[in-house]
Scaffold this active site. Structure first.
Site, PDB file in Angstrom:
ATOM      1  N   SER A 166       0.851  -1.366   0.188  1.00 32.84           N
ATOM      2  CA  SER A 166       0.047  -0.012  -0.043  1.00 32.84           C
ATOM      3  C   SER A 166       0.974   1.187  -0.061  1.00 32.84           C
ATOM      4  CB  SER A 166      -1.102   0.086   1.207  1.00 32.84           C
ATOM      5  OG  SER A 166      -1.793  -1.057   1.361  1.00 32.84           O
ATOM      6  N   LYS A 186       4.632   0.115  17.110  1.00 34.30           N
ATOM      7  CA  LYS A 186       4.785  -1.008  17.778  1.00 34.30           C
ATOM      8  C   LYS A 186       6.404  -1.355  18.282  1.00 34.30           C
ATOM      9  CE  LYS A 186       0.476  -3.146  16.032  1.00 34.30           C
ATOM     10  NZ  LYS A 186      -0.049  -1.988  15.563  1.00 34.30           N
TER      11      LYS A 186
END
Length: 323
Positions: A16, A127
């Site tokens: 993407s 993260k």
């Protein structure tokens, strides 16, 4: 760094981010754009979308250092977007994540230095800050490899930086298409009503990488100022008439995400729209202190303590724009 007449390679270029980034830079006066990825079907499908003679497709895996040496020949800029990103897949295939996200990062570093690439930006994730899952742990290790690579390069001209941001609206791994698929069932599963996440659009993510490419000196972790959202609000914005079913936190999930830890904040400078986490190496010149503001003691940048929030109406508009 001016992109005019530059050769740019994007690892994971069929993802993407890669597709959006490549569409953007093809509007500029770049000399050539190389899509480096391991999926020939995605490359074939992407090739059907582009008629620009400056784009090239290169099958390869970041685990294969020799292939990277061939791909990086004559390249000026590398954007490293390839990674194992699915939290569950990394938890159940841990060493595969290590080989791609850590060994692959070191392969990028060594190939870039030896092939005289000028600039490398590696994409990271929220993260990676105080990680609780293997994906985050491998990306933290990757971040440290790319920051330290500026020292590893010695007197070579290659410079490395990292861009770290949160969940991307509309990306293939986004929860948005998942919720949209479930609308017809009348029920949306939510792990926990308290869960929050950082949120950025694909367009803004691509622009931030381009801006960071122009700003970087080598060694920085660039973090954009972006809004937070509550996962329940997101569900309401997509499927307001659906029942919400709470299913519990999955393996490797956090209630809230962090982009700058309290420890990192001590060496972070703030600007109007972004932060710069500076490296803890003696070679760092502290050039950003001429303009940036030091953060207060105890500061941390987390999705639950963020001062910028998206409402249900904001999320509706954002999802509609993505669609």
């Amino acid at each position: 760094m001016n992109l005019k007449n530059k050769v740019i390679l994007v690892t994971g270029g069929t993802g993407s981010f890669g597709k959006k980034f490549i569409s953007n830079i093809l509007k500029q006066s770049v000399k050539k754009v190389i899509v480096f990825s391991r999926d020939e079907l995605k490359q074939y499908e992407m090739a059907q979308e582009y008629s620009d003679s400056r784009i090239r497709f290169f099958i390869g895996d970041v685990r294969d250092k020799e292939r990277l040496y061939r791909a990086f020949d004559g390249v000026d800029i590398v954007i490293h977007a390839a990674a194992m990103k699915h939290v569950g897949a990394c938890e159940y295939n841990p060493f595969e994540a290590v080989k791609t996200n850590i060994h692959g990062a070191q392969n990028i570093v060594e190939a870039a230095i030896d092939c005289k690439v000028k600039r490398v930006i590696a994409l990271s994730t929220d993260k990676a800050a105080s990680p609780v899952n293997l994906y985050g742990a491998t990306k933290l290790a990757s971040d440290k490899l790319f920051v330290a690579a500026n020292s590893y390069a010695g007197d070579k001209d290659t410079r490395f930086a990292v861009v770290r941001y949160g969940n991307v609206v509309g990306s293939r791994g986004s929860v948005v298409p998942f919720f949209q698929q479930l609308k017809a069932t009348g029920e949306i599963p939510i792990t926990d009503a308290r869960m929050t996440r950082f949120w950025i659009t694909l367009d803004k993510g691509v622009q931030f990488v381009l801006d960071s490419l122009l700003r970087m000196q080598g060694g920085e972790i660039f973090v954009p100022k972006i809004p937070s959202m509550n996962v329940v609000d997101l569900a309401k914005s997509i499927a307001p008439h659906c029942e919400i079913k709470y299913v519990g936190i999955r393996p490797g999930e956090k209630l809230h995400e962090t982009m700058i830890t309290e420890d990192d904040a001590r060496r972070t400078l703030e600007y109007n729209s972004y932060y710069v986490i500076q490296p803890e190496f003696s070679w760092w010149s502290n050039i950003y202190e001429l303009e940036g503001e030091k953060l207060p003691e105890g500061f941390k940048y987390t999705s639950d303590t963020n001062t910028d929030w998206l409402s249900v109406d904001d999320l509706k508009i954002l999802v509609e724009e993505v669609n």
